[in-house]
Design a protein around this motif. Structure first.
Motif, PDB file in Angstrom:
ATOM      1  N   ASP B 233     -13.493 -34.422  93.857  1.00  0.00           N
ATOM      2  CA  ASP B 233     -14.553 -35.298  93.363  1.00  0.00           C
ATOM      3  C   ASP B 233     -14.095 -36.005  92.081  1.00  0.00           C
ATOM      4  N   THR B 234     -14.789 -35.796  90.967  1.00  0.00           N
ATOM      5  CA  THR B 234     -14.399 -36.512  89.763  1.00  0.00           C
ATOM      6  C   THR B 234     -13.612 -35.625  88.809  1.00  0.00           C
ATOM      7  N   ASN B 252     -15.232 -34.864  85.023  1.00  0.00           N
ATOM      8  CA  ASN B 252     -15.520 -36.294  84.975  1.00  0.00           C
ATOM      9  C   ASN B 252     -14.339 -37.113  84.487  1.00  0.00           C
ATOM     10  N   GLY B 255     -15.130 -41.957  86.752  1.00  0.00           N
ATOM     11  CA  GLY B 255     -16.548 -42.152  87.014  1.00  0.00           C
ATOM     12  C   GLY B 255     -16.889 -41.787  88.449  1.00  0.00           C
ATOM     13  N   GLN B 256     -15.942 -42.013  89.335  1.00  0.00           N
ATOM     14  CA  GLN B 256     -16.172 -41.669  90.731  1.00  0.00           C
ATOM     15  C   GLN B 256     -15.009 -40.811  91.221  1.00  0.00           C
ATOM     16  N   LEU B 257     -14.903 -40.732  92.531  1.00  0.00           N
ATOM     17  CA  LEU B 257     -13.907 -39.853  93.141  1.00  0.00           C
ATOM     18  C   LEU B 257     -12.496 -40.111  92.596  1.00  0.00           C
ATOM     19  N   ARG B 259      -8.726 -40.202  93.381  1.00  0.00           N
ATOM     20  CA  ARG B 259      -7.979 -40.354  94.620  1.00  0.00           C
ATOM     21  C   ARG B 259      -6.597 -39.726  94.555  1.00  0.00           C
ATOM     22  N   ASP B 276     -11.866 -44.081  92.300  1.00  0.00           N
ATOM     23  CA  ASP B 276     -12.737 -45.121  92.845  1.00  0.00           C
ATOM     24  C   ASP B 276     -13.381 -45.982  91.776  1.00  0.00           C
ATOM     25  N   ASP B 277     -13.206 -45.640  90.501  1.00  0.00           N
ATOM     26  CA  ASP B 277     -13.775 -46.504  89.463  1.00  0.00           C
ATOM     27  C   ASP B 277     -12.793 -47.590  89.068  1.00  0.00           C
ATOM     28  N   CYS B 278     -11.785 -47.825  89.897  1.00  0.00           N
ATOM     29  CA  CYS B 278     -10.797 -48.891  89.693  1.00  0.00           C
ATOM     30  C   CYS B 278      -9.891 -48.631  88.504  1.00  0.00           C
ATOM     31  N   LYS B 279      -9.936 -47.429  87.966  1.00  0.00           N
ATOM     32  CA  LYS B 279      -9.185 -47.201  86.738  1.00  0.00           C
ATOM     33  C   LYS B 279      -8.001 -46.290  86.988  1.00  0.00           C
ATOM     34  N   GLU B 296      -7.330 -50.779  83.560  1.00  0.00           N
ATOM     35  CA  GLU B 296      -8.331 -51.247  84.510  1.00  0.00           C
ATOM     36  C   GLU B 296      -7.896 -52.601  85.037  1.00  0.00           C
ATOM     37  N   TRP B 301     -10.910 -49.587  94.515  1.00  0.00           N
ATOM     38  CA  TRP B 301     -10.445 -48.227  94.356  1.00  0.00           C
ATOM     39  C   TRP B 301      -8.920 -48.159  94.272  1.00  0.00           C
ATOM     40  N   TRP B 303      -5.836 -46.005  95.057  1.00  0.00           N
ATOM     41  CA  TRP B 303      -5.573 -44.887  95.964  1.00  0.00           C
ATOM     42  C   TRP B 303      -4.344 -44.083  95.576  1.00  0.00           C
TER      43      TRP B 303
END
Lengths: 779, 414
Positions: B233-234, B252, B255-257, B259, B276-279, B296, B301, B303
């Motif tokens: 997850d995060t 955390n 912000g999201q999963l 990858r 997945d927060d593009c970062k 960023e 996302w 990967w």
């Protein structure tokens, strides 16, 4: 005499020579002399000769000319004139010669007579001088005799004169001695009578002598007596000083007396200190004290001004009157004294002013400061060296700066307060379940309340520069205060901090969306955008008008601020899109991830989550529509909803899935989708948004659908799973196209989702488009 | 000097799995695993001839199922591990029961799927045929016609643990140790008897509310290879493989999963993660409260993130915005002041020059954005043989081989 007589006719004979018979030599010699002169003056002979006749002085035919040549003249006459004229000129010539002769003779006679009389006069003078010489000799001998007598008389008187002088000296000394002996009693009498002035004068006269002869016992005794009396006198004077009610008015006189009576320097200080313990300061301090309801600041400064500053002025005036003789050293001392007292006073004033900082009203403070400043101008002029006026100005400036800071804080707090209000307003309706104030209304409220706060602050601060305020013409208040303080510090600073506060919502770590309500982001974004378009320039113009900013400090141009505000608005809106996109994404993602797609049943309905997505999107659309304009859509055929989709679903969709059935061509699906991609533009998912509703919703939908796509690719679908996806996508297609700028985009992404699902399905049997449509319409 | 154009290779199938042949240090070789539910899946062995800019490929059949993850043994060139979906043949059952009435078929499927027609991701270790180990240079069409099959060495039994997310080999080891991540379990396997038998040495599992699932993991090359980091997850977690206990935990992290993650090969406490927060975030595991740096640059996302094996300022990321980005993270690399000249026999002039160079402010920046892909890029990796070369793989089966721009290469080297 004979020579003179002989010389008379000889020059006369020259011109008198008849032209007919001139000697050959004389003109020759004269010509030579002339020639030499000419040479000297740089005129050439030949040149003179060659000149044509005329008024030229070198003309040889001119009778009166210097270069007269008889030969030439005669030749000319003879050649040019007829006989009669020759005759005439001859008679004329003879007459002229005669006249000249007679003139010459009379001149000679007159000169001769004058010579004779002069000779006589000289002879007579010689005789007179000889007589005078004898008389002078006699006078000299007489004078010598007189001198002799005078010397003898003074020699005889010398002795007596010396004795008289000595007697006079003794007499004076005796009188002085008598004064000294009488001094103690006189002083005592003076003190008793209260004639302090007289006493001090006596004392002053005697002091030096007593000092000199103090080795003699009798003088010592006198001196001691005097000292005792003087000390008593001083004591009395000081007492009057301190307890007298009219201390200050009488002070100068007493001080003068004392100053003379006592060693000066140390006493000056004592005096000033005695005066300088003003009760006013103490009373001010008492006012400041713990008493809770401090009198208002105006009253305070009034007291300070009239009491302390007035007193200080009087002291200073008295001091200067008294000790003007002390010169720079005295002035220095006075200045130091004034500084010391001033600093204590200022400390008190500052303490008082600090108490005032909390309040919101400036007018009283400004008036108080004005009085304070005005009061200190008088001693400022009097005590230039003490720099009291400068210090006062500094205090005023400092207070002004603090006020600016205070107002900035106030504005910030007001902004934050507005935000809190908005949050509450946003949260409230959900709880209450009824319609709260709309977003637009909230925005208007926030904007107007901030603007009114700004205006109030400006007005309050503006008091500092009002014309009637004494310090408003100081350079600080004319220049730096306006530009750096008000414009840069207050207004620009506030706008910046507002942008920063707003931006901080974008960076909040709780990216899962819980931290800030999205509506607040949207509202702030719109607020910043409004600022960019109008409010900033309005506020700055207002400021510039109110505070004629007129100095060379560089100020932040409007464009920079606008750019900042725009950037903030953009970031907020982008963040809004992200947050909302995330919310929908999460819904879609959960719905894809948690389902077992292999064992799903044949679709009969659109899944509830899709309906929810459409509902949420509609809600977002409404929300954004409250604040942002519609924006531009890509031109599309007017009736693009159903018909287009049915065409799409029947032709393209089938065209894309068809190859999947035929195992002979494993490449085709790829090829097709690749070819299709070649002709479509790349989709930037989290691309920056523009300030309109369509762009915002496009962004949100893009994010959501891309998430759906990626999630679908991670799963494996059964046949009915695929069909369910098909139904869901068709449903989304039906409802989402209207929100986006370019509906082709929704088509494309949904296409891709269905295609990916088909790829992820071992048994891709798509549903009949008509059935899909029926299901969707039913749902 | 112009940079060489990228080399593009197309696969017939969708693909997600890419790895360099880790044990090979001379030839540039990548392994790609395909994903197809309908046809036999393949492993493409891609040989890149750097001098001639030519790709040679060999195809191996991987009949077990579609490949989700692939990793090559660091010790043996011929050994690799895959995570694959074992699909239960619904197609067959449908075919055989197609004659029955629709409702009956549905009923059957409902029964079948509920009982054993589940998709399960398994993992296995394979050996490729000997002649392909060092790459063959025969003509591609020839090899495609006669596709060879992989030899199964052993199966990592996961029936008790759930879906395998990935398999990682112990780096720099002898190819005997493997970690696999299965749902919420982290499993350490010992490969015995020339890898023909896998014995579960130890395991740990993640407990907590909700369904916890590892998404990816990496084995740290530092600390004597005793640390593994995983993402679920995060959250990022570090594990000690000796005690199978958690060392650190970055809650955390994204912000999201999350990858993917990767360890800095030269700085032992640094690791990069993406999600997945593009970062892309860089962490110092000694201080897990704040990332050291955040990038960023991607618009969707991310990967994959990979450090270059020798120059750790080069960081490669692949994202579903179809872009591959090569970043230069000098400031947090092991050579923050450029290449340090520490030879003793350099002349004064050179010394001076190097000093000057080191004073230049080196800034983190994006070196290049590669846009050759048209679908989401799910895997990027550096070549194990050439540190200046990398491959990226997008879902549509396009493999692109790129090089670090020459100017930068020389800047780093000189």
């Amino acid at each position: 005499m004979a020579a003179a007589a002989a010389a008379g006719p000889s020059p006369g004979s020259g011109p008198g020579d008849s032209p007919e018979g001139p000697e050959g030599e004389a003109p020759e010699r004269r010509r030579k002399a002339h020639g030499m002169l000419k040479l000297y003056y740089g005129l050439s002979e030949g040149e003179a000769a060659g000149r044509p006749a005329g008024p030229d002085p070198l003309d040889p035919t001119d009778l009166n000319g210097a270069h007269f040549d008889p030969e030439v003249y005669l030749d000319k006459l003879r050649r040019e004139c007829p006989l009669a004229q020759l005759m005439d000129s001859e008679t004329d010539m003879v007459r002229q010669i005669r006249a000249l002769d007679s003139d010459m003779q009379t001149l000679v006679y007159e000169n001769y007579n004058k010579f004779i009389s002069a000779t006589d006069t000289i002879r007579k003078m010689k005789n007179d001088f000889r007589k005078m010489e004898d008389e002078m000799d006699r006078l000299a001998t007489n004078m010598a005799v007189i001198t002799d007598f005078s010397a003898r008389i003074s020699a005889t008187l010398q002795d007596r004169h010396e004795r008289i002088t000595k007697l006079a000296g003794v007499h004076a000394l005796l009188r002085k001695l008598q004064f000294l002996f009488e001094l103690p009693s006189r002083l005592t009498k003076c003190v008793e009578l209260g004639a302090y002035g007289q006493a001090v004068r006596y004392q002053g006269r005697a002091q030096a002598v007593l000092q000199q002869y103090q080795h003699l016992p009798s003088f010592r005794a006198i001196q001691d007596d005097c000292r005792v009396i003087t000390a008593r006198l001083a004591q009395q004077l000081r007492q009057r000083f301190r307890c007298g009610p009219s201390a200050l008015t009488q002070a100068p006189i007493c001080a003068r007396l004392l100053a003379v009576a006592l060693p000066c320097v140390c006493f000056c200080v004592e005096l000033l200190l005695a005066l300088g313990e003003p009760k006013e300061l103490r009373s001010l301090e008492a006012e400041l004290g713990p008493s809770p309801p401090a009198p208002d600041v105006l009253e305070f400064t009034d007291h300070g001004g009239s009491g302390f500053v007035g007193g200080l002025c009087q002291v200073a005036a008295a001091y200067q009157e008294l000790f003007a003789a002390q010169g720079p050293a005295g002035a220095e001392k006075l200045a130091a004294f004034a500084r010391e007292l001033g600093s204590r006073y200022f400390a008190l004033v500052e303490r008082r002013l600090a108490q005032e900082q909390g309040g919101g009203d400036n007018s009283l403070l400004v008036r108080a400061l004005d009085r304070f400043h005005r009061r200190l101008r008088a001693p400022g002029a009097l005590l230039a060296a003490a720099g009291l006026a400068d210090a006062a100005t500094e205090i005023v400036e400092r207070v002004a700066r603090e006020r600016l800071g205070h107002h900035l804080q106030g504005l910030r707090a007001a902004f934050l307060g507005c935000l809190t209000d908005v949050r509450q307003a946003l949260a409230a309706p959900r709880v209450a379940g009824k319609e709260g104030p709309g977003l637009a209304e909230l925005l208007a409220n926030v904007a107007s309340s901030i603007l009114s706060h700004i205006k109030a602050s400006l007005a309050a601060v503006h008091l500092f520069t009002a014309k009637e305020v004494s310090f408003s013409n100081k350079p600080y208040f004319r220049g730096e205060f306006c530009s750096q303080g008000v414009r840069e510090g207050l207004i620009v600073g506030f706008i910046r901090s507002m942008c920063q506060t707003a931006q901080s919502f974008c960076d909040s770590p709780g990216e899962k969306g819980g931290a800030t309500p999205p509506a607040l982001l949207l509202l702030l974004s719109r607020l910043c955008l409004d600022y960019e378009t109008a409010t900033i320039s309005y506020i700055l113009t207002l400021t510039d008008e109110q505070f004629l900013v007129q100095d060379q400090f560089p100020v932040t141009p409007v464009s920079t601020l606008c750019a900042e505000a725009r950037e903030t608005a953009r970031r907020l809106l982008t963040h809004y899109v992200k947050v909302q996109g995330l919310v929908i994404s999460q819904m879609l993602r959960k719905s894809v991830e948690t389902r077992d797609w292999l064992s799903t049943l044949e679709p009969r309905n659109v899944r509830a989550v899709m309906k929810r997505v459409v509902e949420d999107t509609t809600a977002i659309d409404v929300q954004v529509g409250l604040l942002y304009e519609e924006g531009v859509r890509k031109a599309q055929s007017s009736d693009s909803s159903k018909r287009t989709f049915s065409v799409y679903s029947s032709s393209r969709q089938q065209g894309r899935y068809a190859p999947s059935y035929t195992p002979s061509a494993p490449m085709d699906t790829n090829l097709l989708s690749n070819i299709q991609k070649l002709f479509s533009e790349r989709i930037d998912v989290f691309s920056p948004v523009e300030f309109n509703k369509v762009s915002v919703l496009t962004g949100i939908i893009k994010i959501s659908l891309k998430t759906l796509l990626e999630c679908v690719r991670l799963r494996t679908f059964g046949r009915f799973g695929l069909q369910q996806v098909q139904v869901d996508c068709h449903f989304l297609q039906l409802y989402l196209w209207r929100f986006v700028a370019d509906e082709e985009l929704v088509h494309l992404l949904l296409d891709e989702v269905v295609a990916s699902a088909a790829l992820r399905c071992p048994d891709p049997v798509p549903m009949e488009p008509s059935v899909v449509e029926v299901i969707c319409e039913r749902g | 000097m112009e940079d060489d154009a990228p080399v593009i290779y197309g696969l017939e199938f969708q693909a997600r799995a890419l790895t360099p042949q880790t044990a090979e240090t001379d030839a540039i070789r990548f392994l790609v695993g395909t994903q197809s539910l309908k046809y036999d899946n393949q492993i493409h062995i891609i040989d890149f001839d750097d001098e001639n800019n030519i790709i040679n490929k060999n195809v191996l059949l991987h009949q077990a199922g579609e490949i989700w993850h692939i990793s090559a043994s660091p010790a043996d060139r011929g050994v690799l591990a895959t995570c694959y979906n074992r699909t239960f043949c619904c197609v067959l059952s449908l075919d055989s029961f197609g004659a029955l009435g629709k409702s009956a078929a549905q009923l059957f499927i409902a029964l079948a799927t509920s009982s054993d027609s589940k998709v399960l991701t398994c993992a296995a270790v394979w050996r490729m045929p000997k002649e392909l180990e060092s790459g063959s240079h025969e003509s591609p069409d020839d090899s495609s016609s006669t596709a060879q099959t992989l030899e199964l060495l052993c199966h990592l039994d996961n029936t008790a643990h759930g879906n395998m997310a990935c398999v990682v080999w112990e780096p720099m080891g002898d190819g005997k140790k493997i970690i696999s991540l299965a749902d919420n379990h982290i499993l350490l396997w010992d490969l015995q008897e020339s890898s023909s038998q896998a014995v579960l040495a130890s395991s740990a599992s993640l407990e907590g509310k909700g369904q916890l699932k590892f998404t990816s993991g990496r084995w740290s090359p530092h600390h004597n290879c005793t640390q593994v980091a995983t993402a679920n997850d995060t959250t990022l977690r570090g594990w000690d493989t000796r005690s199978m206990s958690q060392i650190y935990c970055i809650e955390n992290a994204h912000g999201q999963l999350v990858r993917d993650l990767d360890f800095n090969p030269n700085k032992q406490y640094y690791l990069a993660s993406c999600g997945d927060d593009c970062k892309v975030k860089f962490w110092d595991t000694r201080n897990v409260t704040e990332p050291v740096k955040t990038l960023e640059e991607h618009s969707h996302w991310v990967w994959n993130v990979r450090y270059n094996h020798s120059h750790d300022q080069l960081v490669l990321t692949g994202s579903s915005d179809s872009r591959v980005i090569l970043s230069n993270m000098v400031s947090i690399s092991s050579e923050p002041f450029g290449h340090l000249v520490d030879d003793d026999d350099i002349s004064d002039q050179e010394d001076h020059r190097s000093e000057e160079k080191s004073k230049e402010p080196l800034q983190d920046n994006v070196i290049a954005t590669y846009e050759e892909h048209e679908d989401s890029v799910y895997a990027v990796d550096w070549s194990s043989a050439d540190p200046w070369l990398f491959a990226s793989l997008s879902y549509d089966g396009r493999l692109v081989i790129n090089r670090v721009p020459r100017a930068l290469k020389y800047h780093i080297l000189l």
